[in-house]
Design an enzyme around this catalytic site. Structure first.
Site, PDB file in Angstrom:
ATOM      1  N   GLU A  35       0.823  -1.208   0.000  1.00  0.00           N
ATOM      2  CA  GLU A  35       0.000   0.000   0.000  1.00  0.00           C
ATOM      3  C   GLU A  35       0.861   1.264   0.000  1.00  0.00           C
ATOM      4  O   GLU A  35       0.509   2.256  -0.645  1.00  0.00           O
ATOM      5  CB  GLU A  35      -0.947  -0.006   1.194  1.00  0.00           C
ATOM      6  CG  GLU A  35      -2.082  -0.997   1.072  1.00  0.00           C
ATOM      7  CD  GLU A  35      -2.888  -0.795  -0.202  1.00  0.00           C
ATOM      8  OE1 GLU A  35      -3.152   0.364  -0.572  1.00  0.00           O
ATOM      9  OE2 GLU A  35      -3.255  -1.803  -0.833  1.00  0.00           O
ATOM     10  N   TYR A 118      -6.458   7.136   3.583  1.00  0.00           N
ATOM     11  CA  TYR A 118      -6.710   6.076   2.605  1.00  0.00           C
ATOM     12  C   TYR A 118      -5.911   4.819   2.938  1.00  0.00           C
ATOM     13  O   TYR A 118      -6.449   3.706   2.974  1.00  0.00           O
ATOM     14  CB  TYR A 118      -6.361   6.530   1.176  1.00  0.00           C
ATOM     15  CG  TYR A 118      -6.105   5.335   0.303  1.00  0.00           C
ATOM     16  CD1 TYR A 118      -7.171   4.553  -0.134  1.00  0.00           C
ATOM     17  CD2 TYR A 118      -4.805   4.924  -0.009  1.00  0.00           C
ATOM     18  CE1 TYR A 118      -6.955   3.396  -0.876  1.00  0.00           C
ATOM     19  CE2 TYR A 118      -4.578   3.775  -0.741  1.00  0.00           C
ATOM     20  CZ  TYR A 118      -5.652   3.016  -1.176  1.00  0.00           C
ATOM     21  OH  TYR A 118      -5.440   1.868  -1.883  1.00  0.00           O
ATOM     22  N   ASP A 136      -9.306   5.246  -3.156  1.00  0.00           N
ATOM     23  CA  ASP A 136      -8.168   5.612  -4.003  1.00  0.00           C
ATOM     24  C   ASP A 136      -8.670   6.181  -5.325  1.00  0.00           C
ATOM     25  O   ASP A 136      -9.876   6.396  -5.517  1.00  0.00           O
ATOM     26  CB  ASP A 136      -7.247   4.404  -4.220  1.00  0.00           C
ATOM     27  CG  ASP A 136      -7.812   3.400  -5.220  1.00  0.00           C
ATOM     28  OD1 ASP A 136      -9.037   3.410  -5.485  1.00  0.00           O
ATOM     29  OD2 ASP A 136      -7.016   2.599  -5.751  1.00  0.00           O
TER      30      ASP A 136
END
Length: 374
Positions: A35, A118, A136
């Site tokens: 990520e 996020y 996203d």
């Protein structure tokens, strides 16, 4: 209970999902690494870096023990280097304050360096099954088209509408699949330009398609072309070594090594600029020699053109002013030091010159004598 839209989307995902390495594990650490790498980086670019990173730093403990240079060298070429430094910082915090285990909820995750809203939601959903929406770029685009959002997707009101729609359709306990289904739909079907609407599993409920405005969604903020900059870099030599400096961590390319120089002023000639910059940065006077080339690179918000030159020290001793460290290193050793793309290209140019000079250098007396004796 899942809505019809969610059920249709999850059925499609079950048959069409992308095979990505971080989806083959439930270990939170690799998911976290992925990520962070995927922040402002395309999937296909991130995959080889992800694999190499886990080979070099297979656990949170291994990352926490690594030096800053080791981490930056492993990250080199991926850009946005503060991500790597924050990964290392966060690993140390996780080791000392969380017993080596990542927190499981988004609020706690968001307190770690480099993990924003996020990324916290993504890790919580993918690694721990929490019911979070990881908003996203792909999700913003897909959701904006599904509800025909006529607001800028990153505006507070626009984002609130996207989140409300996504939460309404989020099946409890299926956040990982739901988020990744939307991501894959955005990556494979609901493309930024020329979306493949006929292949979309949720086309019948897509309001933008119904109204024929799918290519006008999402609404984006208009931006002009990025500004351009002219900069210089000097290669100072001493005893076969060249001088490099480490950039302050808080600066652009923080923690990376570079050849000293800096940005040119308006209408300032590049050689004049380099002499001034080395006087201000290092407290030295130099004679600027031959050009090593012009190196161009585009960052997110600006473009740069770096003019590199050989330099000869005339007066003074380099001192720490603009850098956190200075080193005289042999060209063959430059590969050990993490650098940005422009500095690395200059380093390769220097190393190439050294190899060429070595091949052209006459053999010593003993080699010639041995040759004649044969």
């Amino acid at each position: 209970m899942a809505t019809r839209t969610a059920t249709t989307l999850l059925d499609w995902y079950g048959k069409n999902q992308r095979d990505l390495p971080w989806r083959r594990t439930q270990d939170p650490y690799p998911i976290w690494v992925a990520e962070i790498m995927l922040q402002q980086t395309r999937v296909e670019t991130a995959v080889p870096y992800y694999t190499a990173w886990l080979a070099r730093f297979p656990t949170i403990e291994a990352l926490a023990k690594a030096t800053e240079d080791q981490v930056l060298r492993q990250w080199e070429g991926l850009g946005y280097y503060r991500r790597a430094l924050n990964l290392r910082k966060a690993a140390r915090i996780v080791k000392t304050e969380h017993g080596g285990r990542l927190p499981e909820n988004a609020d706690e995750l968001a307190h770690l360096p480099g993990i924003g809203r996020y990324t916290a939601a993504a890790i919580a959903a993918f690694a721990f099954g929490r019911d979070e929406i990881a908003l996203d770029g792909n999700l913003r685009r897909v959701l904006a088209r599904l509800i025909d959002l006529d607001l800028e997707v990153r505006s507070p009101e626009g984002e609130a509408q996207l989140m409300a729609f996504a939460r309404r359709h989020l099946p409890r306990g299926r956040a990982s699949d739901f988020n990744q289904a939307l991501m894959d739909l955005g990556a494979m079907v609901c493309l930024p330009r020329l979306p493949r609407c006929t292949a979309c599993p949720v086309r019948r409920t897509c309001r933008a398609r119904q109204r024929g405005v799918q290519e006008q969604r999402p609404v984006r903020r208009r931006r002009g072309p990025p500004p351009g900059r002219i900069a210089t870099a000097g290669v100072l030599r001493r005893g076969g070594r060249v001088l490099i400096g480490r950039r302050p961590e808080a600066s652009l390319l923080g923690g990376l090594w570079e050849f000293p120089g800096g940005k040119c002023r308006s209408r300032e000639m590049s050689r004049t600029c380099l002499r001034r910059e080395l006087r201000e940065e290092l407290g030295i006077e130099v004679e600027v020699g031959e050009s090593l080339g012009v190196f161009r690179h585009a960052y997110t918000h600006f473009r740069v053109e770096v003019h590199a030159f050989e330099c000869r020290l005339r007066r003074g001793t380099p001192r720490l002013t603009a850098h956190t460290a200075l080193r005289w290193v042999y060209p063959s050793q430059l590969g050990r030091y993490p650098m940005g793309q422009v500095a690395r290209r200059i380093a390769r140019r220097i190393a190439g010159q050294e190899r060429t000079a070595s091949r052209l250098r006459p053999k010593d007396h003993h080699e010639f004598a041995a040759h004649r004796s044969r």
